[in-house]
Design a protein around this motif. Structure first.
Motif, PDB file in Angstrom:
ATOM      1  N   ASP A   1     -72.550  97.526  -3.952  1.00 40.73           N
ATOM      2  CA  ASP A   1     -73.736  98.164  -4.515  1.00 40.73           C
ATOM      3  C   ASP A   1     -74.228  99.227  -3.554  1.00 40.73           C
ATOM      4  OD1 ASP A   1     -73.754  96.383  -6.657  1.00 40.73           O
ATOM      5  OD2 ASP A   1     -75.398  95.167  -5.875  1.00 40.73           O
TER       6      ASP A   1
ATOM      7  N   VAL B   1     -77.447 100.587  -1.654  1.00 43.71           N
ATOM      8  CA  VAL B   1     -78.808 100.200  -1.264  1.00 43.71           C
ATOM      9  C   VAL B   1     -79.516 101.473  -0.842  1.00 43.71           C
ATOM     10  CG1 VAL B   1     -78.376  97.788  -0.645  1.00 43.71           C
ATOM     11  CG2 VAL B   1     -78.046  99.559   1.069  1.00 43.71           C
TER      12      VAL B   1
ATOM     13  N   LEU C   1     -80.794  97.781   7.261  1.00 41.94           N
ATOM     14  CA  LEU C   1     -81.353  98.014   5.932  1.00 41.94           C
ATOM     15  C   LEU C   1     -82.779  98.554   6.003  1.00 41.94           C
ATOM     16  CD1 LEU C   1     -79.877  94.954   4.028  1.00 41.94           C
ATOM     17  CD2 LEU C   1     -79.110  97.348   3.959  1.00 41.94           C
TER      18      LEU C   1
ATOM     19  N   LEU D   1     -79.234  89.818   0.181  1.00 43.52           N
ATOM     20  CA  LEU D   1     -79.765  90.681   1.231  1.00 43.52           C
ATOM     21  C   LEU D   1     -81.022  90.069   1.836  1.00 43.52           C
ATOM     22  CD1 LEU D   1     -79.426  94.158  -0.526  1.00 43.52           C
ATOM     23  CD2 LEU D   1     -77.873  93.082   1.111  1.00 43.52           C
TER      24      LEU D   1
ATOM     25  N   ARG E   1     -84.011  98.905  -2.354  1.00 44.81           N
ATOM     26  CA  ARG E   1     -83.534  98.635  -3.712  1.00 44.81           C
ATOM     27  C   ARG E   1     -82.017  98.618  -3.692  1.00 44.81           C
ATOM     28  NH1 ARG E   1     -82.759  98.050  -8.725  1.00 44.81           N
ATOM     29  NH2 ARG E   1     -82.886  99.592 -10.356  1.00 44.81           N
ATOM     30  N   SER E   2     -81.428  97.644  -4.379  1.00 48.72           N
ATOM     31  CA  SER E   2     -79.988  97.540  -4.518  1.00 48.72           C
ATOM     32  C   SER E   2     -79.613  97.901  -5.952  1.00 48.72           C
ATOM     33  CB  SER E   2     -79.538  96.107  -4.189  1.00 48.72           C
ATOM     34  OG  SER E   2     -78.144  95.996  -4.307  1.00 48.72           O
TER      35      SER E   2
END
Length: 161
Positions: A36, A38, A97, A116, A123-124
């Motif tokens: 994904d 992020v 992150l 996470l 936001r992923s």
């Protein structure tokens, strides 16, 4: 990891195979893991339910180390025309992150199936069409005499399908 395998410190390991593989090492791909994107909740694409990788072309790919040492991120940038990159010192996933969350035009890639840490402002978003897949392999030394290695490799292959 390769050094530990070759020295006999460990019998097997999971990792990404980078050619050329040392002659005494063998490997079998055991998982193709989707990733994904992020990004900061303030990123222009953060509200999208899914993203195509080339939509990130105008964003900055944030990497937890030198991009030339991170093959998957380097290949992603090349394949999808990501021109802007930034690197930082890897002080752990939460710190990394938090850096991504703090930069409204940046993004990075994380395994889709990994929970996470709670990072405010992050936001992923799933990547689709195509979905990049991170290849995990089981590696071991050829001629390894550990009695359970063959069974372990077979179980991994069976689970991988």
């Amino acid at each position: 990891m390769a050094t530990a395998l070759l020295h006999g410190d460990i019998d097997a390991a999971f990792g990404r195979v980078h050619p050329p593989l040392p002659a005494r090492l063998a490997h079998r791909r055991v998982r193709l893991e989707p990733v994904d994107a992020v990004l900061s909740k303030d990123h222009p694409l953060a509200a999208e339910p899914a993203l195509q990788p080339d939509q990130l072309r105008d964003s900055t790919l944030w990497a937890p180390g030198a991009l030339d040492r991170l093959d998957f991120l380097h290949q992603f940038a090349d394949r999808f025309g990501i021109q802007n990159t930034a690197t930082s010192v890897n002080l752990g996933v939460a710190h990394f992150l938090a850096q991504v969350a703090g930069e409204p035009r940046s993004f990075s890639l994380v395994p889709a199936d990994v929970p996470l840490p709670e990072v405010p402002g992050l936001r992923s978003v799933p990547l689709v069409n195509p979905t990049p897949l991170y290849a995990w392999s089981l590696l071991w030394c050829t001629g390894n005499g550990h009695p359970k290695l063959n069974g372990f490799a077979a179980t991994c292959a069976e689970e991988a399908g």
